[in-house]
Design an enzyme around this catalytic site. Structure first.
Site, PDB file in Angstrom:
ATOM      1  N   CYS A  47       0.768  -1.274  -0.100  1.00  0.00           N
ATOM      2  CA  CYS A  47       0.056  -0.021   0.016  1.00  0.00           C
ATOM      3  C   CYS A  47       0.794   1.363   0.076  1.00  0.00           C
ATOM      4  O   CYS A  47       1.860   1.282  -0.823  1.00  0.00           O
ATOM      5  CB  CYS A  47      -0.999  -0.060   1.147  1.00  0.00           C
ATOM      6  SG  CYS A  47      -0.175  -0.442   2.945  1.00  0.00           S
ATOM      7  N   GLY A 100       2.812   0.585   4.176  1.00  0.00           N
ATOM      8  CA  GLY A 100       3.027  -1.184   4.123  1.00  0.00           C
ATOM      9  C   GLY A 100       2.680  -1.551   5.621  1.00  0.00           C
ATOM     10  O   GLY A 100       3.461  -2.605   5.949  1.00  0.00           O
ATOM     11  N   TRP A 101       1.854  -0.718   6.399  1.00  0.00           N
ATOM     12  CA  TRP A 101       1.633  -1.227   7.479  1.00  0.00           C
ATOM     13  C   TRP A 101       0.152  -1.092   8.071  1.00  0.00           C
ATOM     14  O   TRP A 101      -0.180  -1.251   9.268  1.00  0.00           O
ATOM     15  CB  TRP A 101       2.632  -0.441   8.685  1.00  0.00           C
ATOM     16  CG  TRP A 101       2.355   1.103   8.756  1.00  0.00           C
ATOM     17  CD1 TRP A 101       1.372   1.784   8.443  1.00  0.00           C
ATOM     18  CD2 TRP A 101       3.447   2.027   9.152  1.00  0.00           C
ATOM     19  NE1 TRP A 101       1.495   3.020   8.580  1.00  0.00           N
ATOM     20  CE2 TRP A 101       2.989   3.301   9.142  1.00  0.00           C
ATOM     21  CE3 TRP A 101       4.628   1.863   9.741  1.00  0.00           C
ATOM     22  CZ2 TRP A 101       3.571   4.488   9.562  1.00  0.00           C
ATOM     23  CZ3 TRP A 101       5.293   2.840   9.838  1.00  0.00           C
ATOM     24  CH2 TRP A 101       4.931   4.382   9.742  1.00  0.00           C
ATOM     25  N   ASP A 102      -0.423  -1.420   7.263  1.00  0.00           N
ATOM     26  CA  ASP A 102      -2.011  -1.373   7.615  1.00  0.00           C
ATOM     27  C   ASP A 102      -2.813  -2.211   6.594  1.00  0.00           C
ATOM     28  O   ASP A 102      -3.158  -3.438   6.763  1.00  0.00           O
ATOM     29  CB  ASP A 102      -2.967  -0.277   7.746  1.00  0.00           C
ATOM     30  CG  ASP A 102      -2.835   0.818   6.616  1.00  0.00           C
ATOM     31  OD1 ASP A 102      -2.520   0.431   5.195  1.00  0.00           O
ATOM     32  OD2 ASP A 102      -2.812   2.170   6.948  1.00  0.00           O
ATOM     33  N   ARG A 103      -2.974  -1.832   5.161  1.00  0.00           N
ATOM     34  CA  ARG A 103      -3.546  -2.787   4.137  1.00  0.00           C
ATOM     35  C   ARG A 103      -2.675  -3.704   3.895  1.00  0.00           C
ATOM     36  O   ARG A 103      -3.048  -4.966   3.515  1.00  0.00           O
ATOM     37  CB  ARG A 103      -3.832  -1.805   2.964  1.00  0.00           C
ATOM     38  CG  ARG A 103      -4.993  -0.925   3.125  1.00  0.00           C
ATOM     39  CD  ARG A 103      -4.943   0.142   1.873  1.00  0.00           C
ATOM     40  NE  ARG A 103      -4.163   1.274   2.168  1.00  0.00           N
ATOM     41  CZ  ARG A 103      -4.035   2.465   1.568  1.00  0.00           C
ATOM     42  NH1 ARG A 103      -4.877   2.514   0.736  1.00  0.00           N
ATOM     43  NH2 ARG A 103      -3.153   3.188   1.836  1.00  0.00           N
TER      44      ARG A 103
END
Length: 393
Positions: free
Chosen positions: A288, A291-294
């Protein structure tokens, strides 16, 4: 607030447990990131899975990647992506790597982060290696110099992707570029002007980010009937999937903007599973913006789905695979690693980006006498009073 030393002990306990769970089914190597020197937001021990090692009678799918070569490419390519979150293999499926990362860094972050590293390393930052420092040619325009810098940095990113045999890149961003401080601080492969990523199969599968999940929370965590507003000004990335994938899934992709969160998530997961099962040799990158939720959401679902099929982590039980994916895919890839000092300096980086914007305006200036980026950054550092005769360490 817990003391920093207590937090480190807790992280070490989680890391040890993750390594033990990975070791049940795989021979693995570790890329050491103890103080966040590789990436301040990645695990302190980054696991690289080499091959399955549980059943001697089962066909063994082994990665062709050498750890030393991988680490060299990681160190050289990490500046290409937002927050230095490089392309990292996290799942080994039939010899293919499923990877995660952030999106591509834009002009603003690339120069800002490079300058931050240079200043706070006392001028000793060596991101690309001494022999490969990107030069700004004196006889070309500044814009051509910028293009050459992107050629160098993104070229190294592409080398890493190819070394990991990644062919498919799944971009979850709902925008083409992320704007911060009024700047395009990130980009993406799908809008790379030089089409450097044209040899890869690019999929734009826009999925709402963490801001949207406030609505999910406000609805008492009920996702049914929750539909993202695709008419917002910043949403400019359309759904783009090669026909070779869409025709086999019996999904009407033209209706994606009417799907609620449940249906959208289900259909995207079906797509990712279809991709990794349609090619016997090539890997997949999911990302995303940061790079740390989706990204961990879909990496976690891929790991759990493949585990349910008996294709990965075959010896782990339900509680163990759940622990592994929460601890490794979410926690260790989202908390800042390293010392408290580094965490404080990382916070300074955000201020630095803003200062860089207001001072230089992110407008290219004439090349320095050395013809190299370090000269430009040195001039900037002295201009805003961040460097004197003594180096900042």
């Amino acid at each position: 607030m817990l003391p920093w030393c207590f937090y480190v002990v807790q992280v070490e306990t989680i890391e040890s447990r993750c390594l033990e769970l990975f070791g049940r089914d795989y021979k693995y190597s570790v890329i050491h990131n103890t103080n966040g020197e590789v990436c301040g937001h990645y695990p302190r021990q980054i696991v690289f899975l080499e091959y399955e090692c549980t059943d001697p009678h089962k066909d063994r799918f082994e990665s062709t990647v050498q750890t030393s070569k991988l680490q060299d490419l990681v160190n050289r390519s990490k500046m290409a992506r937002c927050r230095g979150r490089f392309v990292c293999p996290v799942i080994l499926y039939n010899g293919k790597h499923i990877c995660r990362s952030s999106t591509l860094a834009g002009w603003g972050e690339l120069y800002g982060r490079t300058g931050y590293n240079y200043i706070f390393s006392g001028g000793a930052d060596d991101t690309w290696g001494a022999e490969s420092e990107p030069e700004v040619p004196e006889d070309d325009s500044a814009r051509n110099g910028d293009s050459q810098l992107f050629d160098k940095v993104r070229g190294l990113d592409i080398k890493l992707l190819r070394y990991l045999s990644v062919r498919y890149i799944c971009d979850l961003m709902v925008e083409n570029k992320k704007v911060k401080f009024g700047l395009n601080v990130t980009s993406s492969e799908k809008v790379d002007k030089a089409q450097r990523y044209a040899d890869f199969t690019l999929l734009s599968v826009p999925y709402p980010g963490c801001e949207f999940f406030k609505d999910y929370k406000d609805r008492d965590y009920t996702a049914e009937g929750l539909v993202f507003n695709w008419n917002q000004d910043f949403v400019d990335a359309p759904l783009t999937i090669p026909a070779s994938f869409t025709k086999n899934l019996n999904i009407d992709w033209s209706e994606y903007q009417s799907w609620d969160l449940v249906q959208q998530t289900q259909n995207y997961l079906k797509l990712l599973l279809h991709i990794i099962n349609s090619d016997d040799e090539s890997g997949l990158l999911v990302h995303c913006i940061s790079g740390w939720d989706r990204t961990p959401l879909f990496v976690s679902m891929l790991r759990l789905s493949l585990w349910a099929d008996g294709a990965v982590h075959a010896s782990l039980g339900p509680a163990e695979i759940l622990y592994l994916t929460i601890a490794y895919d979410w926690f260790l890839f989202g908390c800042s690693s390293g010392s408290e000092r580094q965490a404080r300096l990382e916070a300074v980086r955000e201020v630095f980006l803003a200062a860089y914007s207001s001072t230089v305006g992110l407008k290219s200036s004439a090349p320095s006498p050395s013809g190299a980026i370090s000269g430009l950054l040195e001039q900037f550092a002295r201009g805003v009073g961040l460097r004197g005769t003594n180096s900042i360490v």
